[in-house]
Design a protein around this motif. Structure first.
Motif, PDB file in Angstrom:
ATOM      1  N   ALA A 156     -36.782  91.268 -72.289  1.00 11.87           N
ATOM      2  CA  ALA A 156     -36.553  92.618 -72.279  1.00 11.87           C
ATOM      3  C   ALA A 156     -36.782  93.122 -73.534  1.00 11.87           C
ATOM      4  O   ALA A 156     -37.444  94.280 -73.684  1.00 11.87           O
ATOM      5  CB  ALA A 156     -35.146  93.109 -71.978  1.00 11.87           C
ATOM      6  N   LYS A 157     -36.350  92.425 -74.400  1.00 15.04           N
ATOM      7  CA  LYS A 157     -36.616  93.066 -76.197  1.00 15.04           C
ATOM      8  C   LYS A 157     -37.885  92.973 -76.696  1.00 15.04           C
ATOM      9  O   LYS A 157     -38.678  93.664 -77.081  1.00 15.04           O
ATOM     10  CB  LYS A 157     -35.443  92.121 -77.005  1.00 15.04           C
ATOM     11  N   ILE A 158     -38.568  91.726 -76.085  1.00 16.64           N
ATOM     12  CA  ILE A 158     -40.067  91.683 -76.315  1.00 16.64           C
ATOM     13  C   ILE A 158     -40.969  92.874 -75.899  1.00 16.64           C
ATOM     14  O   ILE A 158     -41.593  93.423 -76.506  1.00 16.64           O
ATOM     15  CB  ILE A 158     -40.484  90.297 -75.866  1.00 16.64           C
TER      16      ILE A 158
ATOM     17  N   PRO B  91     -33.998  83.624 -72.142  1.00 17.32           N
ATOM     18  CA  PRO B  91     -33.022  84.609 -71.490  1.00 17.32           C
ATOM     19  C   PRO B  91     -33.709  85.800 -71.272  1.00 17.32           C
ATOM     20  O   PRO B  91     -34.497  86.311 -71.704  1.00 17.32           O
ATOM     21  CB  PRO B  91     -32.158  84.727 -72.830  1.00 17.32           C
ATOM     22  N   TYR B  92     -33.079  86.497 -70.118  1.00  9.80           N
ATOM     23  CA  TYR B  92     -33.513  87.801 -69.613  1.00  9.80           C
ATOM     24  C   TYR B  92     -33.555  88.825 -70.815  1.00  9.80           C
ATOM     25  O   TYR B  92     -34.577  89.681 -70.954  1.00  9.80           O
ATOM     26  CB  TYR B  92     -32.804  88.428 -68.652  1.00  9.80           C
ATOM     27  N   THR B  93     -32.609  88.874 -71.508  1.00  9.97           N
ATOM     28  CA  THR B  93     -32.406  89.655 -72.605  1.00  9.97           C
ATOM     29  C   THR B  93     -33.640  89.547 -73.632  1.00  9.97           C
ATOM     30  O   THR B  93     -34.122  90.712 -74.262  1.00  9.97           O
ATOM     31  CB  THR B  93     -30.893  89.802 -73.423  1.00  9.97           C
ATOM     32  N   THR B  94     -33.865  88.509 -73.728  1.00  4.91           N
ATOM     33  CA  THR B  94     -35.197  88.051 -74.894  1.00  4.91           C
ATOM     34  C   THR B  94     -36.440  88.705 -74.244  1.00  4.91           C
ATOM     35  O   THR B  94     -37.099  89.375 -75.049  1.00  4.91           O
ATOM     36  CB  THR B  94     -35.318  86.658 -74.881  1.00  4.91           C
TER      37      THR B  94
ATOM     38  N   THR C 160     -40.524  90.908 -61.493  1.00  7.13           N
ATOM     39  CA  THR C 160     -39.820  91.476 -62.269  1.00  7.13           C
ATOM     40  C   THR C 160     -39.452  90.797 -63.550  1.00  7.13           C
ATOM     41  O   THR C 160     -39.724  89.773 -63.708  1.00  7.13           O
ATOM     42  CB  THR C 160     -38.271  91.831 -61.523  1.00  7.13           C
ATOM     43  N   GLN C 161     -38.671  91.680 -64.486  1.00  7.40           N
ATOM     44  CA  GLN C 161     -38.386  90.886 -65.713  1.00  7.40           C
ATOM     45  C   GLN C 161     -37.395  89.736 -65.495  1.00  7.40           C
ATOM     46  O   GLN C 161     -37.433  88.676 -66.369  1.00  7.40           O
ATOM     47  CB  GLN C 161     -37.517  91.857 -66.796  1.00  7.40           C
ATOM     48  N   GLU C 162     -36.529  89.891 -64.486  1.00 11.23           N
ATOM     49  CA  GLU C 162     -35.512  88.878 -64.413  1.00 11.23           C
ATOM     50  C   GLU C 162     -36.254  87.344 -63.835  1.00 11.23           C
ATOM     51  O   GLU C 162     -35.995  86.452 -64.228  1.00 11.23           O
ATOM     52  CB  GLU C 162     -34.506  89.204 -63.259  1.00 11.23           C
TER      53      GLU C 162
END
Length: 100
Positions: free
Chosen positions: A66-68, A61-64, A50-52
């Motif tokens: 996800a943004k990539i 960071p998970y958000t990084t 998973t992304q996490e």
């Protein structure tokens, strides 16, 4: 020229790493930024992560991540790409070759 020499001496990096950084940056600047995210996602899903899970493994960071993957990050840092590639057990070159 002086600045480049100061940069090289201040930040000793192997010539191959400098070339790789230049190549990836040049490639990403040609409008293929979201494609590297798609390649990361493809490999991540192939590994069953998973992304996490990948974000934790890459220590980013998970958000990084996800943004990539979504293409929201305009120019991912080489350090971040190295961490992601290492966590996926691949090279950045492998990710670039997997861009559709």
């Amino acid at each position: 020229m002086t600045n480049k020499k100061a940069f090289v001496f201040t930040y000793p990096i192997e010539k191959s790493k400098i070339f790789l950084s230049y190549f990836v940056s040049t490639y990403l600047m040609k409008g293929n930024r979201s494609d590297i995210g798609k390649a990361i996602q493809k490999v991540r899903l192939g590994r069953g992560l998973t992304q996490e899970e990948l974000a934790r493994k890459a220590e980013i960071p998970y958000t990084t991540l996800a943004k990539i993957e979504s293409g929201m990050v305009i120019n991912p840092r080489m350090k971040t790409l190295h961490k992601i590639a290492d966590a996926l057990n691949v090279t950045i070159d492998y990710l670039i070759k997997n861009i559709e």
